[in-house]
Design an enzyme around this catalytic site. Sequence first.
Site, PDB file in Angstrom:
ATOM      1  CG  ASN A  34      21.796  12.230 -24.833  1.00 22.38           C
ATOM      2  OD1 ASN A  34      21.433  12.402 -25.984  1.00 22.38           O
ATOM      3  ND2 ASN A  34      22.090  13.226 -24.014  1.00 22.38           N
ATOM      4  N   GLY A  35      22.810  10.299 -27.562  1.00 23.62           N
ATOM      5  CA  GLY A  35      23.852  10.564 -28.557  1.00 23.62           C
ATOM      6  C   GLY A  35      23.573   9.770 -29.819  1.00 23.62           C
ATOM      7  CE  LYS A  63      12.151  31.849 -27.792  1.00 20.57           C
ATOM      8  NZ  LYS A  63      13.568  32.043 -27.743  1.00 20.57           N
ATOM      9  CD  GLU A  72      12.212  28.051 -29.879  1.00 17.73           C
ATOM     10  OE1 GLU A  72      12.170  29.148 -29.308  1.00 17.73           O
ATOM     11  OE2 GLU A  72      12.987  27.144 -29.536  1.00 17.73           O
ATOM     12  CG  HIS A  96      15.807  44.003 -51.248  1.00 21.15           C
ATOM     13  ND1 HIS A  96      16.205  44.573 -52.443  1.00 21.15           N
ATOM     14  CD2 HIS A  96      16.079  44.936 -50.292  1.00 21.15           C
ATOM     15  CE1 HIS A  96      16.711  45.772 -52.214  1.00 21.15           C
ATOM     16  NE2 HIS A  96      16.639  46.013 -50.913  1.00 21.15           N
ATOM     17  CD  GLU A 132      15.166  34.858 -29.229  1.00 20.16           C
ATOM     18  OE1 GLU A 132      15.793  34.265 -30.124  1.00 20.16           O
ATOM     19  OE2 GLU A 132      14.764  34.280 -28.201  1.00 20.16           O
ATOM     20  NE  ARG A 164      18.418  15.919 -21.506  1.00 23.67           N
ATOM     21  CZ  ARG A 164      19.611  16.495 -21.548  1.00 23.67           C
ATOM     22  NH1 ARG A 164      19.861  17.497 -20.729  1.00 23.67           N
ATOM     23  NH2 ARG A 164      20.541  16.098 -22.385  1.00 23.67           N
ATOM     24  CD1 TRP A 223      13.462  15.280 -29.243  1.00 24.63           C
ATOM     25  CD2 TRP A 223      15.045  14.680 -30.704  1.00 24.63           C
ATOM     26  NE1 TRP A 223      13.403  16.146 -30.307  1.00 24.63           N
ATOM     27  CE2 TRP A 223      14.360  15.800 -31.220  1.00 24.63           C
ATOM     28  CE3 TRP A 223      16.076  14.136 -31.468  1.00 24.63           C
ATOM     29  CZ2 TRP A 223      14.675  16.387 -32.441  1.00 24.63           C
ATOM     30  CZ3 TRP A 223      16.383  14.710 -32.688  1.00 24.63           C
ATOM     31  CH2 TRP A 223      15.691  15.821 -33.161  1.00 24.63           C
ATOM     32  CE  LYS A 237      16.342  25.424 -22.056  1.00 27.61           C
ATOM     33  NZ  LYS A 237      15.878  26.685 -22.649  1.00 27.61           N
ATOM     34  CB  CYS A 257      18.120  10.955 -25.132  1.00 26.31           C
ATOM     35  SG  CYS A 257      17.708  10.463 -26.801  1.00 26.31           S
TER      36      CYS A 257
HETATM   37  C1  AGP Z   1      15.674  28.782 -28.119  1.00 26.20           C
HETATM   38  O1  AGP Z   1      14.385  29.127 -27.799  1.00 26.20           O
HETATM   39  C2  AGP Z   1      15.894  27.459 -28.603  1.00 26.20           C
HETATM   40  N1  AGP Z   1      15.101  26.462 -28.106  1.00 26.20           N
HETATM   41  C3  AGP Z   1      17.201  27.123 -29.265  1.00 26.20           C
HETATM   42  O2  AGP Z   1      17.286  27.904 -30.414  1.00 26.20           O
HETATM   43  C4  AGP Z   1      18.492  27.294 -28.432  1.00 26.20           C
HETATM   44  O3  AGP Z   1      18.738  28.624 -28.176  1.00 26.20           O
HETATM   45  C5  AGP Z   1      19.654  26.640 -29.197  1.00 26.20           C
HETATM   46  O4  AGP Z   1      19.395  25.287 -29.370  1.00 26.20           O
HETATM   47  C6  AGP Z   1      20.985  26.848 -28.526  1.00 26.20           C
HETATM   48  O5  AGP Z   1      21.024  26.230 -27.285  1.00 26.20           O
HETATM   49  P1  AGP Z   1      22.181  26.551 -26.257  1.00 26.20           P
HETATM   50  O6  AGP Z   1      22.072  27.990 -25.925  1.00 26.20           O
HETATM   51  O7  AGP Z   1      21.922  25.651 -25.105  1.00 26.20           O
HETATM   52  O8  AGP Z   1      23.473  26.251 -26.949  1.00 26.20           O
END
Ligand code: AGP
Length: 610
Positions: free
Chosen positions: A103-104, A487, A490, A506, A483, A27, A77, A605, A2
């Site tokens: 937010n929270g 990517k 996501e 495996h 990674e 966000r 959110w 984010k 949020c």
């Molecule tokens: C990465 O592409 C992500 N959107 C997510 O995994 C992110 O790295 C993770 O939420 C950690 O966030 P931070 O680095 O702000 O702690």
Amino acid sequence: MCGITGYVGHKNAGPILIEGLKRLEYRGYDSSGVGVIDLSTGHIIVRKTKGKIRNLEELIQQQNLPVSRIGISHTRWATHGAPNHVNSHPHADSAKKFLVVHNGIIENYEVLREELQHQGSVFVSETDTEVIPHLIASLYQGDFLDAVRQAIVRLQGSFAIGVLCADHPDTLIAARVGSPLIIGVGKEENFIASDVPAILDRTKRIIYLNDGEIARLTCDNVEIMKFSGAAVRPKIHTVKFSVDAVKKQGFAHFMLKEIHEQPEVLERILKSYLKQEEVNFPELNLSPGQLKGFERIGIIACGTAYHAGLVGKYAIEQLAGIPVFVDAASEFRYRDPILDEKTLLIAISQSGETADTLAAGREAQARGAKVIAVCNVVGSSLVRESHGVIYTHAGPEIGVASTKAYVAQVAVMFLLALKLSRNSGRTVPAQRESIIAQLRQAPAAYKKILAAKNQIAQIARKNSHFGCFLFLGRHINYPTALEGALKLKEISYIPAEGYAAGEMKHGPIALIDEYRAVVCVAPQSEIYEKMISNMQEIRARKGKIIAVATQGDAAIKKHSSHVIYIPATHNILTPLLTVLPLQMLAYFIAVQLGCDVDQPRNLAKSVTVE
Ligand code: AGP
């Protein structure tokens, strides 16, 4: 997650609040809303709706938002209740005297809701947030600040809130526990926001509200106190980056812009921390003696930052010979970890506001470990709660999919490994010098890989129809495979799995046939031949291979359908380069599929709730 903005001043609040929300879009959200106190009637007016902020703007065009000098706005959110217009914020009490954005998560909201319903409050939404305005209203006896203070001490969970009261049209109140909130100090106007970009074009003077603090803002004053009422003298920080840093500057997406910023990010990091071939972290807050005294290192992080931590493990163990464990912060915090004062705990986070990373850091401190933040955001909660910090200097990262922040984290991990290696006896000066010399080449290597943009875009176009991707890597490029897969999934929503190539037989080998694409991260290294064997096994099963290899490796072409080359570098540094083609591949595939690259569905984010 949020996003909150709030304004009090002499200008019309509505447009400022909407503009602020647009800057917080990164966000992640599914509905938005704005609430103001009508300048002419003194009534609270709310406009809110499901979906994107443009829906809110359309609603305001139809239903008008009155001129006001104070207001709050929010991107939601969804956690409690579906993303619809009733559940979106702001929320009000039954008499519409108080208005709240939050937010929270309020963990005890059911108990409070029942109690307030018995007292006559009528709830309209399914949210946890709605208890807050009702609770404030139930405690209000004319003193706005006092009612908010009494209410927030009854809340359990995490919250950053902005509150308006129709009886006090000149006052905005904000408070936080566990969720980020900043105050922007302007000239005859003041702001609240979840993050700096929301208000960067209005002011660069920022106060980072701490947990357990409440703020009262009027147009010409900001007053901060503890929940107990004790006054706090706020520190005003001046933000260095310009408003351009949070704009696309001609790029189609923030993600693409941030991918292109990586050479300069690397240059900035090297300039900041490498002095005459010595690594110096000025805000580490550990003496050389203390640093020598650590017997093991723990790294905690989430998502992409966790992958950077894995690279750190390989680098630190190999160069410095110190045992390293890496945990997802969400696991670490509940696994009863064995730590002591001989453990150095490194918490990696772009935002510095990730709820699990913060909680894991607190857990580690409580168990006697020293916590060092590797973080991108100055003044974030993680930085403030840690013993020392290594800033990643990536600049604001707006794309939800982390790119430049990851590269910066990996670069910092290498520098940390080099620093720790000085006392280890595992490397001789000549080895360190050679790695440092290659590190200095990294920005130029990035520019070369970026120049292959059209080739990578073409590979993406040819392969975007695959319904499943496997990413394989070994040793220090195993995290790169993880990674790369993260990517792709996501931003394109294609199921993608990252695996250690040695583990392929495996299980994941069962996936392979002519309908799967397999991305093999195979730069020069000690285990290159083993990677080639894995590729042959994939080919034998008709899997389509996209390889990332070192420039000059012509032989790899016969095992692959496509090869993307990286410039040659020291073996240990290869993850710094191999990730770039994978970021670009994911980006171009997502664009080809018409996905919302910068704001992928369901993602936020910064994950500020558990
Ligand atoms: C990465 O592409 C992500 N959107 C997510 O995994 C992110 O790295 C993770 O939420 C950690 O966030 P931070 O680095 O702000 O702690």
